[in-house]
Enzyme design. Structure first.
Site: not given
Length: 348
Positions: A187, A243, A247
């Protein structure tokens, strides 16, 4: 004799690790020995800490670690350092397990189980390389009061250049062994941490001229995983972004019960675990899908024990079991955890 530390943990952890050990026994016979240790909420209830000294000693002594899951609603109100999740963070830090490999590949038989259109989902075949030892998970954190008396929580995100270079090399090496495409996710348009990340990844890329490097902001990466996941080969990213994205990738590939992972140190020693949680709502009911743990055991054979042939056998057996119609509830079927294990063993 090769020692495997088995840390079943909480919830469905004992159920799924038991099936993985059955499969390992079938493939490896008496070449492996196993020693169990308490971890997570189970360890706290028995020993007063989620990562007791004897469990950490076992993990250090073992050649590899097969991990189930941690998380127990009974422990939700404990002080943070005593909560079950601190066990996995503690193991990553103590063993310097800095590189997390999370492959996401759709088994053709599960195209209908994906949240994506089948023609989009079939293109999923990627690896997310997630940094594990830094970021907000390990940065300074706490609660404080503002000048006007308001409660304020804070978590510091930080990386130094050595940490970024180390995980970047892991990403490049992983890409070099696959299709030589690496996408670095950050980012950098907002975060100074991400700007350093991008700068260092570019510097490291000079050592890998054979790997095509691209960059993507994390919000765009999340969108592209849904829109066109087939464009990705290897993604390298930080702890927090990795993370979340891994997922997301699991649901694109059909079920979070299908994705394995490996957490490695610089020498190849690793901790292997499914990416799903402890699922306390179905614990003890025989509904858990053990395939992610079984596939994690296959990764263990390949990356830490150097017996890729046996790893290939397990992965092929899982594919054949699915092709034969084996389905746990998360995949739209009715087979129990043990029955899913039986289905894989039959194919072996």
């Amino acid at each position: 004799m090769t020692l495997i530390a088995v840390l079943p943990g909480d919830g469905i952890g004992p159920e799924v690790t038991a099936q993985a050990v059955r499969v390992l026994d079938k493939v490896c016979g008496d070449r492996l020995t196993y020693e169990e240790g308490l971890v997570g909420g189970a360890a706290y209830k028995a020993k007063g800490h989620p990562l007791p000294p004897e469990t950490l000693e076992l993990a250090k002594r073992a050649d590899a670690i097969l991990f189930g899951a941690v998380g127990d609603p009974d422990c939700d109100n404990l002080e943070r350092h005593l909560r079950p999740e601190q066990a996995i963070l503690g193991l990553r830090k103590a063993l310097t397990l800095f590189s997390n490999l999370r492959p996401a590949k759709l088994f053709p038989e599960l195209a209908d189980a994906s949240a994506l259109r089948p023609e989009v989902a079939r293109a999923i075949d990627l690896v997310i390389v997630r940094e594990l030892n830094g970021d907000v998970y390990f940065g300074e954190k706490g609660m404080r009061k503002t000048a006007d008396g308001l409660r304020e929580g804070y978590d510091v995100m930080s990386y130094n250049e050595a940490e970024v270079a180390r995980i970047a090399r892991s990403g490049f090496e992983t890409a070099r062994a696959r299709n030589r495409k690496l996408c670095s996710v950050d980012k950098a348009n907002v975060l100074e941490t991400s700007q350093l990340w991008r700068d260092v990844v570019i510097e490291v890329s000079a050592d890998y001229p054979d790997v095509a490097l691209s960059h993507m902001y994390v919000d765009n990466a999340a969108m592209q995983l849904v829109r066109n996941p087939g464009q990705f080969d290897v993604i390298v990213t930080g702890n927090l972004f990795g993370d979340i994205l891994s997922d997301q990738a699991s649901m694109c590939a059909g079920s979070i019960g299908m994705l394995p992972s490996a957490s490695l140190d610089a020498n190849g020693k690793g901790l292997y675990e499914p990416i799903h949680g402890s699922a306390p709502d179905i614990a003890g009911q025989g509904k858990a899908n053990p395939l992610a743990t079984i596939l994690s055991a296959a990764m263990m054979l390949r990356y830490s024990l150097g017996i890729a042939g046996e790893a290939d056998r397990i992965e092929a057996a899982v594919a054949r079991a699915l092709a034969s119609g084996a389905r746990s509830p998360d995949l739209g079927g009715t087979m129990t955890t043990a029955e899913m294990g039986d289905a894989v063993i039959r194919q072996l």
